[in-house]
Design a protein around this motif. Structure first.
Motif, PDB file in Angstrom:
ATOM      1  N   GLU A  89       1.024  -1.267   0.029  1.00  0.00           N
ATOM      2  CA  GLU A  89       0.043  -0.046  -0.133  1.00  0.00           C
ATOM      3  C   GLU A  89       0.848   1.359  -0.142  1.00  0.00           C
ATOM      4  OE1 GLU A  89      -3.450   2.385   2.658  1.00  0.00           O
ATOM      5  OE2 GLU A  89      -2.665   0.195   3.155  1.00  0.00           O
ATOM      6  N   LEU A  90       1.889   1.290   0.686  1.00  0.00           N
ATOM      7  CA  LEU A  90       2.946   2.377   0.899  1.00  0.00           C
ATOM      8  C   LEU A  90       3.824   2.480  -0.204  1.00  0.00           C
ATOM      9  CD1 LEU A  90       3.858   2.390   4.502  1.00  0.00           C
ATOM     10  CD2 LEU A  90       2.167   3.961   3.465  1.00  0.00           C
ATOM     11  N   HIS A  91       4.358   1.357  -0.635  1.00  0.00           N
ATOM     12  CA  HIS A  91       5.407   1.243  -1.638  1.00  0.00           C
ATOM     13  C   HIS A  91       5.225   0.479  -2.847  1.00  0.00           C
ATOM     14  CE1 HIS A  91       7.245   3.402   1.550  1.00  0.00           C
ATOM     15  NE2 HIS A  91       7.378   2.588   2.254  1.00  0.00           N
ATOM     16  N   GLY A  92       4.169   0.064  -3.293  1.00  0.00           N
ATOM     17  CA  GLY A  92       4.066  -0.754  -4.509  1.00  0.00           C
ATOM     18  C   GLY A  92       3.968  -2.340  -4.194  1.00  0.00           C
ATOM     19  N   PRO A  93       3.725  -3.015  -5.213  1.00  0.00           N
ATOM     20  CA  PRO A  93       3.514  -4.558  -5.144  1.00  0.00           C
ATOM     21  C   PRO A  93       4.869  -5.132  -4.391  1.00  0.00           C
ATOM     22  CG  PRO A  93       2.870  -3.841  -7.117  1.00  0.00           C
ATOM     23  CD  PRO A  93       3.470  -2.663  -6.695  1.00  0.00           C
ATOM     24  N   THR A  94       4.333  -6.022  -3.127  1.00  0.00           N
ATOM     25  CA  THR A  94       5.435  -6.635  -2.288  1.00  0.00           C
ATOM     26  C   THR A  94       4.602  -8.143  -1.820  1.00  0.00           C
ATOM     27  OG1 THR A  94       6.244  -4.577  -1.670  1.00  0.00           O
ATOM     28  CG2 THR A  94       6.752  -6.716  -0.131  1.00  0.00           C
ATOM     29  N   SER A  95       5.473  -9.083  -2.325  1.00  0.00           N
ATOM     30  CA  SER A  95       4.884 -10.306  -2.015  1.00  0.00           C
ATOM     31  C   SER A  95       5.318 -10.811  -0.602  1.00  0.00           C
ATOM     32  CB  SER A  95       5.369 -11.322  -2.922  1.00  0.00           C
ATOM     33  OG  SER A  95       5.191 -12.877  -2.247  1.00  0.00           O
ATOM     34  N   PRO A  96       4.560 -11.757   0.292  1.00  0.00           N
ATOM     35  CA  PRO A  96       5.175 -12.212   1.648  1.00  0.00           C
ATOM     36  C   PRO A  96       6.435 -12.964   1.503  1.00  0.00           C
ATOM     37  CG  PRO A  96       2.840 -12.801   1.344  1.00  0.00           C
ATOM     38  CD  PRO A  96       3.219 -12.025  -0.043  1.00  0.00           C
ATOM     39  N   ALA A 218       6.990  16.582   6.554  1.00  0.00           N
ATOM     40  CA  ALA A 218       6.922  17.432   5.322  1.00  0.00           C
ATOM     41  C   ALA A 218       5.468  17.404   4.876  1.00  0.00           C
ATOM     42  CB  ALA A 218       7.869  17.029   4.064  1.00  0.00           C
ATOM     43  N   ASP A 219       4.645  16.273   4.904  1.00  0.00           N
ATOM     44  CA  ASP A 219       3.354  16.299   4.426  1.00  0.00           C
ATOM     45  C   ASP A 219       2.295  15.972   5.452  1.00  0.00           C
ATOM     46  OD1 ASP A 219       4.193  16.834   1.736  1.00  0.00           O
ATOM     47  OD2 ASP A 219       4.718  14.847   1.476  1.00  0.00           O
ATOM     48  N   ALA A 220       2.771  16.220   6.662  1.00  0.00           N
ATOM     49  CA  ALA A 220       1.753  15.965   7.787  1.00  0.00           C
ATOM     50  C   ALA A 220       0.647  16.836   7.842  1.00  0.00           C
ATOM     51  CB  ALA A 220       2.429  16.030   9.357  1.00  0.00           C
ATOM     52  N   ASP A 221      -0.426  16.314   7.181  1.00  0.00           N
ATOM     53  CA  ASP A 221      -1.548  17.285   6.923  1.00  0.00           C
ATOM     54  C   ASP A 221      -2.960  16.323   6.921  1.00  0.00           C
ATOM     55  OD1 ASP A 221      -3.654  18.548   6.302  1.00  0.00           O
ATOM     56  OD2 ASP A 221      -2.769  19.569   4.191  1.00  0.00           O
ATOM     57  N   PRO A 222      -3.674  16.732   8.086  1.00  0.00           N
ATOM     58  CA  PRO A 222      -4.811  15.990   8.344  1.00  0.00           C
ATOM     59  C   PRO A 222      -5.633  15.447   6.908  1.00  0.00           C
ATOM     60  CG  PRO A 222      -4.940  17.741  10.062  1.00  0.00           C
ATOM     61  CD  PRO A 222      -3.757  17.934   8.907  1.00  0.00           C
ATOM     62  N   GLY A 223      -5.579  16.759   6.150  1.00  0.00           N
ATOM     63  CA  GLY A 223      -6.509  16.616   4.838  1.00  0.00           C
ATOM     64  C   GLY A 223      -5.593  15.945   3.652  1.00  0.00           C
ATOM     65  N   ALA A 224      -4.442  15.442   3.919  1.00  0.00           N
ATOM     66  CA  ALA A 224      -3.521  14.750   3.108  1.00  0.00           C
ATOM     67  C   ALA A 224      -4.074  13.439   2.665  1.00  0.00           C
ATOM     68  CB  ALA A 224      -2.256  14.788   3.273  1.00  0.00           C
ATOM     69  N   GLY A 226      -3.190   9.528   0.000  1.00  0.00           N
ATOM     70  CA  GLY A 226      -2.262   8.867  -0.868  1.00  0.00           C
ATOM     71  C   GLY A 226      -1.233   8.310  -0.041  1.00  0.00           C
ATOM     72  N   PRO A 227      -0.500   7.189  -0.460  1.00  0.00           N
ATOM     73  CA  PRO A 227       0.404   6.583   0.290  1.00  0.00           C
ATOM     74  C   PRO A 227       1.778   7.581   0.394  1.00  0.00           C
ATOM     75  CG  PRO A 227       0.419   5.648  -2.022  1.00  0.00           C
ATOM     76  CD  PRO A 227      -0.881   6.736  -1.734  1.00  0.00           C
ATOM     77  N   HIS A 228       1.954   8.342  -0.426  1.00  0.00           N
ATOM     78  CA  HIS A 228       3.274   9.341  -0.095  1.00  0.00           C
ATOM     79  C   HIS A 228       3.013  10.271   0.725  1.00  0.00           C
ATOM     80  CE1 HIS A 228       5.268   6.516  -2.883  1.00  0.00           C
ATOM     81  NE2 HIS A 228       4.771   7.103  -4.047  1.00  0.00           N
ATOM     82  N   SER A 229       1.699  10.680   0.988  1.00  0.00           N
ATOM     83  CA  SER A 229       1.707  11.660   2.246  1.00  0.00           C
ATOM     84  C   SER A 229       1.744  11.069   3.506  1.00  0.00           C
ATOM     85  CB  SER A 229       0.042  12.131   1.935  1.00  0.00           C
ATOM     86  OG  SER A 229      -0.805  11.120   2.397  1.00  0.00           O
ATOM     87  N   ARG A 230       1.885   9.925   3.679  1.00  0.00           N
ATOM     88  CA  ARG A 230       2.162   9.209   4.827  1.00  0.00           C
ATOM     89  C   ARG A 230       3.414   8.685   5.329  1.00  0.00           C
ATOM     90  NH1 ARG A 230      -1.442   4.478   4.957  1.00  0.00           N
ATOM     91  NH2 ARG A 230      -2.072   4.739   2.703  1.00  0.00           N
ATOM     92  N   THR A 231       4.381   8.706   4.188  1.00  0.00           N
ATOM     93  CA  THR A 231       5.706   8.004   4.681  1.00  0.00           C
ATOM     94  C   THR A 231       6.694   9.173   3.967  1.00  0.00           C
ATOM     95  OG1 THR A 231       7.061   6.209   4.162  1.00  0.00           O
ATOM     96  CG2 THR A 231       5.359   6.568   2.489  1.00  0.00           C
ATOM     97  N   ALA A 232       7.961   8.720   4.462  1.00  0.00           N
ATOM     98  CA  ALA A 232       9.156   9.591   4.043  1.00  0.00           C
ATOM     99  C   ALA A 232       9.545   8.925   2.623  1.00  0.00           C
ATOM    100  CB  ALA A 232      10.285   9.464   4.759  1.00  0.00           C
ATOM    101  N   PRO A 233      10.339   9.411   1.630  1.00  0.00           N
ATOM    102  CA  PRO A 233      10.841   8.643   0.399  1.00  0.00           C
ATOM    103  C   PRO A 233      11.455   7.497   0.780  1.00  0.00           C
ATOM    104  CG  PRO A 233      10.995  11.037   0.341  1.00  0.00           C
ATOM    105  CD  PRO A 233      10.706  10.859   1.589  1.00  0.00           C
TER     106      PRO A 233
END
Length: 407
Positions: A89-96, A218-224, A226-233
């Motif tokens: 969800e945060l960084h793209g398709p990842t398998s167990p 940098a993007d800590a905004d309650p209205g943000a 998408g995944p990139h608003s919730r994690t650093a690069p």
């Protein structure tokens, strides 16, 4: 033969590589606080809040249900699947198949190093840096070289050309911690793209400590959204899952689970069989009931984490304003992690300074020298607490400086 004729036994010592490891100066300062009444401790990297109840209750239920047995070396299947969904969800398709559970983030870092580094290998690390990352390769007999961040008007910044010059073809592994402990520096997407391309070109393993990825402001905004608003690069945003990239993470920061000792690795599937062997010979497995709590954290903890980030950002901003008003203090608001790494009078001998602050005014912060020579001249203050506690700490800092300035 008399006893006097017997050879004198040599002193039993650990091997040289272990004896040469740096002791923790953070712990040294904390030890100076024993016996001192009413110390305000900001030296360790953890919140003063307990793990949220929904996670604790999950562990209690798992214990009550008898989850006390050994598990798969790489973690129970439901947790690996939950982590794969979370990372996807945060960084793209990842398998167990690319996810392994570890007994803490620091254990994950040791396992990552054991997978790819051996005696005589050359390792490069970006510093100032949590000392464990620099010392772990040395345990394995590797040689560690450092590239220092620079400090200026924009806070801590990376000289990307200097890092690329250090990443010579004979480099085995690069260590990057972003968001960074202690500085709060965050590597930009463009910097990550450049470094990844360079490592690909020379076949260099890249180990990314992304334990603080959710503590990003940098993007800590309650209205943000998408995944990139919730994690650093993250390097996971750019790298394929079967490249020479190992990303290390932990439950400690985003869900306040420091004492639970639970982490994970995202790595090429071709490493997993060998990683399983290393887990077996290090810890065998993470505790089953702790892993059950990890599932709950990942699946039910998103709202908690987002609220935590907003709280931490408010504490960061509050402490920056308070410290900026103290004469002689130079502080900048960093974009990530949970620390301020700032200069102040006397910090050129930071270990001595921090011990004195503990003894004289009961203020506990970490010396910059604990994070390598490049950290000297600074101190680290963990702001993961309420603002009243931060204000009390600032008042003690003012008292300490006033006492030092008095004739």
């Amino acid at each position: 033969m008399s006893e006097s004729d017997l050879p004198v036994p040599s002193i039993p010592n650990a091997r040289d590589a272990v004896r040469a490891l740096r002791p923790s100066q953070i712990r040294e300062v904390a030890n100076a606080g024993f016996g001192v009444d009413d110390v305000l401790p900001f030296w360790f990297g953890e919140s003063d809040r307990v793990t949220p109840s929904f996670i604790r209750d999950s562990a209690s239920a798992a214990l009550a249900a008898g989850a006390t047995f050994y598990t798969h070396n790489l973690g129970i299947a439901p947790l690996r699947a939950a982590l794969a969904r979370y990372v996807s969800e945060l960084h793209g398709p990842t398998s167990p198949d690319h996810v392994a559970v570890t007994s803490a983030g620091v254990n994950a870092l040791m396992l990552a190093a054991q997978l790819v580094v051996g005696a005589g290998d050359r390792v490069v690390a970006v510093t100032p840096l949590w000392p464990n990352l620099v010392e772990i390769p040395k345990i394995l007999g590797a040689h560690v070289e450092t590239v220092a961040l620079g400090y200026g008007e924009r806070g801590w910044q990376l000289d990307i050309e200097r890092l690329l010059a250090a990443l010579t073809p004979d480099t085995r592994m690069l260590l990057i911690n972003s968001p960074n402990n202690p500085t709060g520096w965050v590597m930009s997407r463009d910097e990550q793209r450049t470094v990844l391309a360079h490592c690909r070109r020379h076949g260099i393993w890249l180990v990314a400590d992304e334990v603080y990825e959710r503590l990003y402001y940098a993007d800590a905004d309650p209205g943000a959204s998408g995944p990139h608003s919730r994690t650093a690069p993250s390097f996971l945003d750019l790298a394929g899952r079967d490249e020479r990239v190992i990303c290390v993470n932990s439950f400690s920061k985003a869900w306040l689970m420091t004492g639970w000792r639970l982490g994970w690795i995202v790595a090429p599937a071709t490493l997993m069989d060998d990683l399983g062997k290393l887990v077996e010979y290090n810890t065998s497995c993470a505790p089953a009931f702790v892993q059950q709590a990890g599932i709950t954290a990942v699946e039910q903890g998103e709202r908690f984490t987002q609220e935590l980030v907003l709280d931490l950002k408010a504490s960061r901003d509050h402490l920056v304003r308070a410290l900026s008003a103290v004469p002689g203090v130079d502080v900048k608001a960093p974009p990530g992690a949970m620390y301020l790494f700032f200069s102040m009078p006397g910090a050129s001998r930071s270990l001595e300074l921090c011990k004195a602050m503990v003894r004289e005014v009961g203020l506990g912060v970490a010396p910059g020298s604990a994070f390598g020579p490049q950290g000297e001249g600074f101190v680290r203050w963990c702001y993961a607490c309420d603002t009243a506690r931060l204000d009390a700490g600032v008042e003690r800092l003012k008292q300490f400086l006033a006492q030092r300035a008095a004739p």
